[in-house]
Design a protein around this motif. Structure first.
Motif, short mmCIF file in Angstrom:
data_model
loop_
_atom_site.label_atom_id
_atom_site.label_comp_id
_atom_site.label_asym_id
_atom_site.label_seq_id
_atom_site.Cartn_x
_atom_site.Cartn_y
_atom_site.Cartn_z
N SER A 206 -24.48 96.21 -8.07
CA SER A 206 -23.68 94.98 -8.14
C SER A 206 -24.40 93.95 -9.01
N SER A 207 -24.08 92.67 -8.79
CA SER A 207 -24.78 91.61 -9.51
C SER A 207 -26.26 91.62 -9.20
N ARG A 208 -26.62 92.14 -8.02
CA ARG A 208 -28.04 92.21 -7.65
C ARG A 208 -28.77 93.33 -8.42
N HIS B 134 -29.84 85.97 -5.69
CA HIS B 134 -29.96 86.36 -7.09
C HIS B 134 -31.16 85.69 -7.74
N TYR C 7 -27.99 90.70 -17.34
CA TYR C 7 -27.46 89.34 -17.44
C TYR C 7 -28.45 88.37 -16.80
N LEU D 190 -21.31 90.69 -21.92
CA LEU D 190 -21.62 91.65 -20.85
C LEU D 190 -22.51 92.79 -21.33
N ASN E 96 -27.31 93.83 -11.84
CA ASN E 96 -27.02 93.22 -13.14
C ASN E 96 -27.99 92.09 -13.47
N ASN E 97 -28.35 91.29 -12.47
CA ASN E 97 -29.22 90.12 -12.69
C ASN E 97 -30.69 90.38 -12.39
N SER F 26 -21.33 92.69 -11.88
CA SER F 26 -21.19 91.58 -10.95
C SER F 26 -19.87 91.68 -10.20
#
Length: 295
Positions: A57-59, A272, A188, A181, A61-62, A82
């Protein structure tokens, strides 16, 4: 009455024809677009070779700085999405395998996303333009309650998920308008957020024996991919941090890195990390799993 029925049938046939044409046009556009997001980037590609693929997930992605792997000679890309769940992570890996990718290692963020088996509509919808052109996508969605309508009714999916794959997105794809993206090899970076909420409560969160995590494990095993499943850091002011211990008890193979980076200066929000925290965390992962000192 007969004339009215004939007129009505003609209108319905015309409407159906228009829907078929629109479906064809939209799908044709997406089948040629590869610079708008990670799903199109994978679908409209041929066999790529990676040392490291990052999913989650975003965790993810970031938190995983893909260029840092590349700087150490490891071909890498961050395919974290995300808002995504393991439903989408599993499907993206299936799509890579369908596209004959050669992958040595998958780093999977498996922590908070283990607590549900639902699709993320905003992310899952990005797969739908390809549902008639990919067996794995059709099969993956086959158990969803709206599959029949999505698969068999022309243009329905573009109407139902208009914000994600409707006219605006299709038009941007026609114009080949890029997004950010795919920048930084999919990573990201987040900055410092002075107004960020540095509190979180995981007390009511419970990990599941998640079928999509099990799918990912099976896919990796059957395709000779080394799976590195990790839990990533949270800010210190989080209630219910024993959630991560529950995950480890359920899945001992998932490495707990929840406390690997501590200090609010490394976080953009409670769940994040900012770019500084992500770099610190990525250096630890590289050191621990790839025997490379990042100093």
């Amino acid at each position: 009455m007969k004339r009215f029925l004939i007129f009505t049938i003609k209108i319905l046939l015309l409407a159906f024809f228009v829907l078929v044409v629109l479906d064809f046009v939209y799908t044709k556009v997406y089948l040629q677009s590869s610079n708008r997001g990670k799903i199109g980037y994978v679908y409209n590609s041929k066999a790529r070779v990676y040392d490291v693929v990052i999913l989650g997930s975003s965790r993810a992605n970031n938190h995983f700085v893909a260029p840092m792997f590349e700087n150490k000679g490891l071909k890498a890309f961050n395919y974290g999405m995300s808002g995504g769940h393991l439903f989408e992570a599993s499907l993206l890996l299936k799509l890579m395998i369908e596209r004959k990718y050669e992958i040595k290692n998958v780093i999977l963020e498996a922590d908070l996303n283990l607590s549900n088996e639902q699709e993320s509509e905003s992310v899952a919808s990005k797969f739908l333009p390809y549902i008639h052109n990919s067996e794995v996508i059709a099969s993956h969605f086959a158990q969803q309650p709206d599959f029949w309508a999505l698969y068999y009714i022309p243009f329905y999916r573009y109407i139902a998920f208009e914000p994600g794959i409707g006219f605006r997105e299709m038009y941007a794809a026609v114009r080949e308008k890029p997004t950010n993206l795919l920048d930084h090899l999919g990573y990201y970076p987040l900055g410092k957020n002075l107004n960020a909420n540095m509190k979180n409560d995981l007390t009511n969160l419970k990990p599941l024996h998640n079928k999509y995590y099990e799918e990912i494990k099976h896919l990796c095993k059957s395709n000779h991919i080394n799976l590195i499943a990790v839990m990533t850091p949270m800010c210190s002011n989080t209630k219910g941090l024993n959630y991560f211990e529950k995950v480890h008890q359920m899945y001992p193979e998932i490495h707990n890195y929840e406390k690997a980076v501590e200090g609010d200066q490394y976080f953009s929000s409670c769940g994040h990390m900012n770019n500084s925290g992500a770099r610190k965390f990525t250096a630890i992962i590289i050191r621990d799993f790839f025997l490379i000192n990042d100093n």
